[in-house]
Design an enzyme around this catalytic site. Structure first.
Site, PDB file in Angstrom:
ATOM      1  N   CYS A 176       0.769 -11.305  12.138  1.00 52.58           N
ATOM      2  CA  CYS A 176       1.722 -10.466  12.861  1.00 52.58           C
ATOM      3  C   CYS A 176       2.511  -9.606  11.891  1.00 52.58           C
ATOM      4  O   CYS A 176       2.668  -9.929  10.714  1.00 52.58           O
ATOM      5  CB  CYS A 176       2.679 -11.329  13.678  1.00 52.58           C
ATOM      6  SG  CYS A 176       1.907 -12.122  15.101  1.00 52.58           S
ATOM      7  N   HIS A 215       0.204 -16.531   9.374  1.00 51.55           N
ATOM      8  CA  HIS A 215       1.378 -16.006  10.048  1.00 51.55           C
ATOM      9  C   HIS A 215       1.972 -14.895   9.178  1.00 51.55           C
ATOM     10  O   HIS A 215       1.745 -14.847   7.960  1.00 51.55           O
ATOM     11  CB  HIS A 215       2.442 -17.098  10.227  1.00 51.55           C
ATOM     12  CG  HIS A 215       2.136 -18.069  11.334  1.00 51.55           C
ATOM     13  ND1 HIS A 215       2.002 -17.681  12.642  1.00 51.55           N
ATOM     14  CD2 HIS A 215       1.962 -19.421  11.308  1.00 51.55           C
ATOM     15  CE1 HIS A 215       1.759 -18.753  13.399  1.00 51.55           C
ATOM     16  NE2 HIS A 215       1.723 -19.822  12.604  1.00 51.55           N
TER      17      HIS A 215
END
Length: 276
Positions: free
Chosen positions: A165, A123
């Site tokens: 991301c 992440h």
């Protein structure tokens, strides 16, 4: 099912500030002539490829498990092994372990290696990447490998891939219809090279946007990267292959789209010829 690798809460994280490097330049040996258009990929070994896979996180971070990431690891191991890399995988390391392993990799003697590769699957948001228990700035991955800090990799490709991301925006894309029926001087003994030369850093998405991951097939970016490396890894130069990866990812989505971001300071072409 397609998921993203954004931080669940969308929290803004401050960007780290790093001091500027100072000091005189040093003389080091360079494995390739100044005017060569290709990197020397004829060393005894291809080099090490470190994969940091993060699919579980400490509960305090409130991050969802990254289902499908193990598929990315399997695909990467296959693709990179076929290109003669020595692949090492690290699963769900805490931030101390990530930093320690990167430091140890940078401190190795890479004299007999063509290049080095580091891949992180996690992440992330706004330039930050998550380890098991905390986050760190992405430039911590490559700053230890500059030529002044890692002289045995000076003049050699240093390749970094970040599947994470970089924000929470989602690109809805635009449906398009094709109009086509088918889809010489002698080099001196010494010359200087910038300490940040020979790097390539590929992000799975552009700043501010999410990066998509399929729970079965793995992330869009890594799936495309592995497919291109397996198919064209012995034929095409590396940046040409990265252009193919961008095309594949950019045309993959339906409801949403994604475009990777490649930052290249490579000053020559990279090929992966077979090792003896």
């Amino acid at each position: 099912m397609d998921l993203t690798d954004a931080k669940a809460t969308g929290q803004q994280i401050p960007t780290a500030v790093h001091p500027k490097n100072k000091g005189p330049s040093r003389k080091i040996s360079n494995p390739v002539d100044r005017d060569s258009r290709v990197y020397n990929m004829q060393h005894r070994c291809r080099g090490k490829a470190y994969i940091f896979n993060h699919d579980l996180f400490d509960a305090s971070l409130k991050l969802s498990p990254r289902v499908g990431s193990k598929t990315d690891v399997s695909n990467l191991e296959r693709a990179l092994s076929q290109l003669d890399f020595e692949v090492l995988c690290f699963h769900n390391c805490d931030i101390t372990s990530v930093r320690r392993n990167i430091k140890q990799l940078a401190e190795l003697d890479h004299t007999d290696n063509d290049c080095v590769m580091v891949i992180v699957l996690s992440h992330g948001t706004h330039g930050m990447i998550y380890a098991l228990d905390s986050y760190y700035h992405s430039d911590e991955l490559w700053l230890p490998f500059t030529s002044d800090k890692c002289p045995s990799l000076a003049g050699k490709p240093k390749l970094f891939f970040i599947q994470a991301c970089q924000g929470n925006k989602k690109d809805a894309g635009l449906t398009v219809q094709s109009d086509s029926s088918q889809m010489d001087s002698v080099a001196p003994q010494e010359y200087s090279i910038p300490t940040m030369a020979d790097f390539m850093i590929a992000y799975s998405t552009i700043p501010g946007y999410v990066s998509w991951r399929n729970t079965t097939n793995g992330s869009w970016f890594i799936e495309a990267l592995c497919e291109i490396l397996i198919t064209y890894g012995r034929q095409e130069d590396f940046l040409s292959m990265m252009t193919m990866v961008l095309l594949k990812v950019a045309t993959l989505g339906r409801d949403y789209s994604q475009i990777p971001c490649v930052v290249s300071q490579l000053i020559r072409r990279v090929y992966f010829p077979p090792k003896q």
